[in-house]
Design a protein around this motif. Sequence first.
Motif, PDB file in Angstrom:
ATOM      1  N   GLY A  66      20.918 -20.735  -3.734  1.00 39.30           N
ATOM      2  CA  GLY A  66      21.971 -19.985  -5.185  1.00 39.30           C
ATOM      3  C   GLY A  66      20.338 -20.231  -6.361  1.00 39.30           C
ATOM      4  O   GLY A  66      21.009 -19.556  -7.201  1.00 39.30           O
ATOM      5  N   THR A  67      18.966 -20.158  -5.814  1.00 37.29           N
ATOM      6  CA  THR A  67      18.020 -19.279  -7.256  1.00 37.29           C
ATOM      7  C   THR A  67      18.559 -18.357  -7.138  1.00 37.29           C
ATOM      8  O   THR A  67      18.223 -17.561  -6.535  1.00 37.29           O
ATOM      9  CB  THR A  67      16.838 -20.346  -7.236  1.00 37.29           C
ATOM     10  OG1 THR A  67      16.707 -21.648  -5.975  1.00 37.29           O
ATOM     11  CG2 THR A  67      16.082 -19.727  -7.626  1.00 37.29           C
ATOM     12  N   THR A  68      18.584 -18.433  -8.578  1.00 32.69           N
ATOM     13  CA  THR A  68      18.559 -16.652  -9.470  1.00 32.69           C
ATOM     14  C   THR A  68      17.390 -16.612 -10.393  1.00 32.69           C
ATOM     15  O   THR A  68      16.894 -15.136 -10.185  1.00 32.69           O
ATOM     16  CB  THR A  68      19.932 -16.273  -9.836  1.00 32.69           C
ATOM     17  OG1 THR A  68      19.771 -16.706 -11.118  1.00 32.69           O
ATOM     18  CG2 THR A  68      20.807 -16.139  -9.159  1.00 32.69           C
ATOM     19  N   SER A  76      15.191 -17.118  -1.242  1.00 34.83           N
ATOM     20  CA  SER A  76      16.120 -16.792  -1.763  1.00 34.83           C
ATOM     21  C   SER A  76      16.550 -15.027  -2.288  1.00 34.83           C
ATOM     22  O   SER A  76      15.293 -15.044  -3.022  1.00 34.83           O
ATOM     23  CB  SER A  76      16.099 -17.123  -3.484  1.00 34.83           C
ATOM     24  OG  SER A  76      17.476 -16.968  -4.268  1.00 34.83           O
ATOM     25  N   LYS A 128      20.800 -19.825 -12.673  1.00 30.09           N
ATOM     26  CA  LYS A 128      19.962 -20.937 -11.944  1.00 30.09           C
ATOM     27  C   LYS A 128      18.373 -20.235 -11.779  1.00 30.09           C
ATOM     28  O   LYS A 128      17.952 -20.058 -10.227  1.00 30.09           O
ATOM     29  CB  LYS A 128      20.025 -21.291 -10.255  1.00 30.09           C
ATOM     30  CG  LYS A 128      22.391 -20.762 -10.760  1.00 30.09           C
ATOM     31  CD  LYS A 128      22.700 -21.676 -10.802  1.00 30.09           C
ATOM     32  CE  LYS A 128      23.760 -21.761 -11.816  1.00 30.09           C
ATOM     33  NZ  LYS A 128      24.854 -21.586 -10.485  1.00 30.09           N
ATOM     34  N   TYR A 129      17.420 -21.346 -12.308  1.00 27.02           N
ATOM     35  CA  TYR A 129      16.082 -21.805 -12.297  1.00 27.02           C
ATOM     36  C   TYR A 129      14.890 -22.218 -11.769  1.00 27.02           C
ATOM     37  O   TYR A 129      15.941 -23.669 -11.492  1.00 27.02           O
ATOM     38  CB  TYR A 129      15.537 -20.766 -13.916  1.00 27.02           C
ATOM     39  CG  TYR A 129      14.700 -21.403 -14.255  1.00 27.02           C
ATOM     40  CD1 TYR A 129      13.124 -21.073 -13.821  1.00 27.02           C
ATOM     41  CD2 TYR A 129      14.641 -22.044 -15.372  1.00 27.02           C
ATOM     42  CE1 TYR A 129      11.695 -20.326 -14.682  1.00 27.02           C
ATOM     43  CE2 TYR A 129      13.021 -21.634 -16.288  1.00 27.02           C
ATOM     44  CZ  TYR A 129      11.756 -21.336 -15.218  1.00 27.02           C
ATOM     45  OH  TYR A 129      10.396 -21.406 -15.544  1.00 27.02           O
ATOM     46  N   LEU A 131      17.274 -26.155 -12.897  1.00 29.47           N
ATOM     47  CA  LEU A 131      17.484 -26.575 -11.692  1.00 29.47           C
ATOM     48  C   LEU A 131      16.320 -27.718 -11.526  1.00 29.47           C
ATOM     49  O   LEU A 131      16.920 -29.204 -11.532  1.00 29.47           O
ATOM     50  CB  LEU A 131      17.816 -26.152 -10.306  1.00 29.47           C
ATOM     51  CG  LEU A 131      19.070 -25.091 -10.903  1.00 29.47           C
ATOM     52  CD1 LEU A 131      19.786 -23.539  -9.815  1.00 29.47           C
ATOM     53  CD2 LEU A 131      20.685 -25.931 -11.436  1.00 29.47           C
ATOM     54  N   ARG A 132      14.706 -27.286 -11.471  1.00 32.68           N
ATOM     55  CA  ARG A 132      14.370 -27.751 -10.731  1.00 32.68           C
ATOM     56  C   ARG A 132      12.428 -27.734 -11.640  1.00 32.68           C
ATOM     57  O   ARG A 132      12.418 -26.443 -11.283  1.00 32.68           O
ATOM     58  CB  ARG A 132      13.936 -27.812  -9.466  1.00 32.68           C
ATOM     59  CG  ARG A 132      15.155 -28.589  -8.916  1.00 32.68           C
ATOM     60  CD  ARG A 132      15.209 -29.880  -8.400  1.00 32.68           C
ATOM     61  NE  ARG A 132      16.449 -30.554  -7.714  1.00 32.68           N
ATOM     62  CZ  ARG A 132      17.531 -30.155  -8.139  1.00 32.68           C
ATOM     63  NH1 ARG A 132      18.177 -30.347  -9.421  1.00 32.68           N
ATOM     64  NH2 ARG A 132      18.271 -31.063  -6.577  1.00 32.68           N
ATOM     65  N   ASN A 181      19.572 -22.091 -16.569  1.00 29.05           N
ATOM     66  CA  ASN A 181      19.605 -23.291 -16.126  1.00 29.05           C
ATOM     67  C   ASN A 181      18.568 -23.832 -15.056  1.00 29.05           C
ATOM     68  O   ASN A 181      18.108 -23.832 -14.212  1.00 29.05           O
ATOM     69  CB  ASN A 181      21.410 -23.065 -14.917  1.00 29.05           C
ATOM     70  CG  ASN A 181      21.677 -24.804 -15.149  1.00 29.05           C
ATOM     71  OD1 ASN A 181      20.683 -26.201 -14.961  1.00 29.05           O
ATOM     72  ND2 ASN A 181      22.521 -25.585 -14.128  1.00 29.05           N
TER      73      ASN A 181
END
Length: 270
Positions: free
Chosen positions: A107-109, A167, A42-43, A83-84, A81
């Motif tokens: 949730g950001t990885t 995160s 989650k990028y 995300l932003r 993915n």
Amino acid sequence: MSETRLARPRRIIAIAAVAAALLALPMGAAPAFAAQPVPVAKYVALGDSYGAGQGAGAPLDSCLRTTLGYASQIGAVPRFNLLRLPACSGATIDQVSARQLGYVNQGTTLVTITAGANDLNIGGVYAACAPDETSVACQQAIAAATAAIQTVGPKMAGLIGAVHARSARATIVVTGYPEPFAAGAAAADPLAAVVNAASDALDAQLAGAVLAEATTGVPAVFVPISFGAHAIGGADVPWIGGDPTDPVTFFHPNVLGYAAYRDAILGVLP
């Protein structure tokens, strides 16, 4: 004879067949099992014009984001993915902290950061010095950049720490900046040499900030970037804009340059 007694020999035969098949495998071989799926990252991409993808095509908005910057290219890889993409042209490290950090959450990885060039105003140094390297404007621009370089490391360390606080499980990748001019061009032009030296000094500050945070347990890594002969004045196909009359592309990677960023970042990720 009962049904149970009839079934027992059949089970024995089936077990024997499986054992024979396993014994027939080459030494060291093992039966194949379904591979575990790779988790999708989650990028979130933070930063300045380089993070936004400026120079890789028609700008989409006032931040000069494009669809072919390195963040978007990474986002096109199936296991990522995007995300932003809050990265924005002109952003300093402080502005990234103030305006973009909120896009990172628990949730950001994966977080990438490209920032610091605007703190030094490297492009402004070139613009001030290109007409006359002995001018007062040029000397003032160089002095301002020299003074600002010492603030970049602490600011970036603070930004990395703030991302980690939002995160804890996110891998944080801080990229460097390539020397804009190829070695031959820098050797022939004192101003090009000054700009390259400023880029090197900036990268040293960024790398030091990452190291300082990583030693405290923050999952951060610094990725240096080099365009080599693909820089301005180099012998190979250019990866960076070299036309000073085009402010959108000048000193910014093109699609190939951002592909080099993409590959360098992917190279440090599992």
